[in-house]
Scaffold this motif. Structure first.
Motif, PDB file in Angstrom:
ATOM      1  N   ASN A 241       0.839  -1.197   0.000  1.00 38.65           N
ATOM      2  CA  ASN A 241       0.000   0.000   0.000  1.00 38.65           C
ATOM      3  C   ASN A 241       0.876   1.250   0.000  1.00 38.65           C
ATOM      4  O   ASN A 241       1.937   1.279   0.626  1.00 38.65           O
ATOM      5  N   ARG A 243       0.897   5.826  -0.265  1.00 42.59           N
ATOM      6  CA  ARG A 243       0.188   7.097  -0.165  1.00 42.59           C
ATOM      7  C   ARG A 243       1.191   8.221  -0.405  1.00 42.59           C
ATOM      8  O   ARG A 243       2.222   8.284   0.260  1.00 42.59           O
ATOM      9  N   ALA A 316      -7.777  13.978  -5.611  1.00 39.73           N
ATOM     10  CA  ALA A 316      -7.261  12.737  -5.035  1.00 39.73           C
ATOM     11  C   ALA A 316      -7.596  11.580  -5.967  1.00 39.73           C
ATOM     12  O   ALA A 316      -8.647  11.566  -6.609  1.00 39.73           O
ATOM     13  N   GLU A 318      -7.710   7.373  -5.783  1.00 41.57           N
ATOM     14  CA  GLU A 318      -7.608   6.153  -4.990  1.00 41.57           C
ATOM     15  C   GLU A 318      -7.620   4.958  -5.942  1.00 41.57           C
ATOM     16  O   GLU A 318      -8.575   4.752  -6.696  1.00 41.57           O
ATOM     17  N   LYS A 320      -7.704   1.053  -6.180  1.00 38.63           N
ATOM     18  CA  LYS A 320      -8.039  -0.148  -5.428  1.00 38.63           C
ATOM     19  C   LYS A 320      -7.752  -1.369  -6.298  1.00 38.63           C
ATOM     20  O   LYS A 320      -8.222  -1.457  -7.432  1.00 38.63           O
ATOM     21  N   TYR A 341      -9.875   2.883 -10.585  1.00 38.77           N
ATOM     22  CA  TYR A 341      -9.378   4.239 -10.354  1.00 38.77           C
ATOM     23  C   TYR A 341     -10.571   5.089  -9.896  1.00 38.77           C
ATOM     24  O   TYR A 341     -11.511   5.279 -10.662  1.00 38.77           O
ATOM     25  N   GLN A 344     -11.520  11.504  -6.448  1.00 40.72           N
ATOM     26  CA  GLN A 344     -12.286  12.326  -5.518  1.00 40.72           C
ATOM     27  C   GLN A 344     -12.158  13.784  -5.932  1.00 40.72           C
ATOM     28  O   GLN A 344     -11.058  14.259  -6.239  1.00 40.72           O
ATOM     29  N   THR A 360      -2.545  10.711  -3.796  1.00 40.11           N
ATOM     30  CA  THR A 360      -2.754   9.419  -4.447  1.00 40.11           C
ATOM     31  C   THR A 360      -2.606   8.315  -3.408  1.00 40.11           C
ATOM     32  O   THR A 360      -1.642   8.309  -2.634  1.00 40.11           O
ATOM     33  N   VAL A 361      -3.567   7.395  -3.393  1.00 41.57           N
ATOM     34  CA  VAL A 361      -3.567   6.272  -2.446  1.00 41.57           C
ATOM     35  C   VAL A 361      -3.711   4.978  -3.229  1.00 41.57           C
ATOM     36  O   VAL A 361      -4.560   4.875  -4.130  1.00 41.57           O
ATOM     37  N   THR A 363      -4.210   0.833  -2.567  1.00 43.36           N
ATOM     38  CA  THR A 363      -4.512  -0.214  -1.580  1.00 43.36           C
ATOM     39  C   THR A 363      -4.676  -1.551  -2.283  1.00 43.36           C
ATOM     40  O   THR A 363      -5.299  -1.640  -3.349  1.00 43.36           O
TER      41      THR A 363
END
Length: 422
Positions: A241, A243, A316, A318, A320, A341, A344, A360-361, A363
């Motif tokens: 993960n 960030r 942002a 995210e 996943k 993708y 936010q 940018t995150v 997970t």
């Protein structure tokens, strides 16, 4: 060998005395008297250079109008004051950013006449040589050179980008400039190292593809001052993960152009090579469609805010990624099940913002379905036929019958023998 003349000084050391004239007829007479052998060191021969660029070599440029060879230069700061020095050459394969300060006696005049403030001076009237042909001696405004190279054909293309801003000031004004040279290669899919065979290895790069070109998934990377790097990005590693956060500059912004800002932020978050599909395994081949999964992309709703002077922009991203172990328990193989993708969004006032903080995150979610472990020790349940011992009983009965018969015969013989003897 070369002959030379060595004249001894006069006894009276009268340096103002006229030297003796040497006629052509007297040349050999003086040669026999004063001549001698002398060996001169040959001129230093320049070492033979490779026809191709090597790491650190200055990049050559050619000015067609003047037929002059020069070098692609990347100004650097000098001394404690950090003033710009323009003669520093950019080195091949040496990607780096530099910044320095320029001081102007008359900013209004320098803005028109000084080449350092003219964007065209960084690309106009010269070409970059693909390969090295001859050795040359080393003889907030942002300039970024993007240089595509090939290991066998040298430099394939050069592009330059600028970030300019309006400045004002009087005599003695100063301006800090920044210069970046970035090298990259268009890597073919079959030359990319595997990220596993077949399953992904934890820590290996995540593989993406766009129009058949396989690349590594990457996210934004921050500089030392917190700003977003224009060229360097973090590689996404499988199973880890991540960030990151940085400040993205938006200046200059075309007045009222919301779509321009949205596109710039989307491009910054997703990178130069937009991901379309994601490799299911670490050894996926670009031509095998079944080894790739489509990335689900959810963009912003541009109508989500009621503001005439605002723009709904992504701030942002995210990412996943769902994955699972498959195969034998003794040798499980990790494969990707799907990816999304998710952007936010936030309303942005067009006139009051020059930088936007973006995040940018990434997970990874393990979706492996494992079997239920046993609750206790297994019990032994013997399932044998009820007459398993029958053969042994029969044998035992036969033996007993044989013994009883033998005893009866023995007794009968004894009785008959006794009668006969009387």
């Amino acid at each position: 060998s070369i002959f030379f003349f060595s004249f001894q000084p006069l006894a009276k050391l009268n340096y103002f005395q006229q030297p003796q004239d040497i006629k052509e007829s007297d040349f050999f007479k003086f040669l026999q008297k004063y001549g001698g052998h002398s060996f001169l060191a040959p001129s230093q021969v320049q070492p033979s250079l490779s026809a191709f660029y090597r790491a650190g070599d200055p990049i050559l440029t050619y000015f067609d109008s003047s037929s002059i060879l020069s070098t692609l230069r990347q100004p650097v700061k000098m001394g404690a004051s950090g003033l710009c020095v323009d003669g520093n050459p950019a080195g091949f394969l040496d990607s780096k950013s530099t910044s320095c300060t320029r001081i102007f006696a008359n900013l209004s005049k320098s803005c028109i006449t000084d080449p350092a403030l003219d964007a065209a001076s960084y690309y106009r009237d010269f070409a970059v040589l693909k390969v090295r042909v001859v050795f040359l001696p080393f003889a907030e405004h942002l300039v970024i050179y993007e240089i595509e190279f090939s290991g066998t054909h040298g430099i394939q293309g050069v592009s330059v980008r600028f970030k300019v801003s309006n400045i004002s000031g009087n005599s003695g004004s100063s301006l800090q400039q920044r210069f970046t040279v970035h090298f990259w290669t268009r890597t073919l899919s079959h030359t990319l190292p595997r990220s596993g065979n077949p399953g992904y290895i934890t820590g290996a790069p995540l593989l993406i593809a766009n129009s058949g070109a396989v690349q590594h998934m990457s996210i934004l990377r921050s500089e030392g001052d917190g700003s977003c790097s224009p060229s360097l990005r973090h590689t996404v590693q499988f199973g880890r993960n991540m960030r990151t956060g940085c400040k993205l500059s938006l200046s200059p912004i075309p007045e009222g152009n919301c779509s321009y800002i949205q596109q710039k932020l989307y491009s910054a978050l997703q990178g130069m090579d937009r991901a379309e599909v994601l490799a299911i395994t670490g050894s996926a081949h670009a031509t095998h469609a079944e080894e790739w999964t489509t990335i689900l992309i959810q963009n912003c709703d541009v109508q989500a805010v009621n503001c005439t002077s605002c723009c709904m922009v992504p701030v942002a991203l995210e990412i996943k990624i769902l994955w699972s172990n498959v195969g034998l328990l003794s040798n499980p193989q990790a494969q990707v099940l799907g990816a999304q993708y998710f952007y936010q969004c936030h309303p942005l006032k067009l006139r009051s913002t020059s930088t936007v903080p973006v995040t940018t995150v990434v997970t990874f979610t393990d979706m492996t379905e494992r079997s239920e472990p046993p609750r206790g020790q297994p019990q032994v349940h013997w399932k044998l036929p009820f007459d398993i011992f029958y053969p042994f009983k029969v044998a035992l009965n036969m033996e007993r019958s044989y013994r009883s018969d033998l005893a009866g015969y023995s007794l009968l013989i004894l009785i008959v023998s006794g009668i006969l003897c009387f």
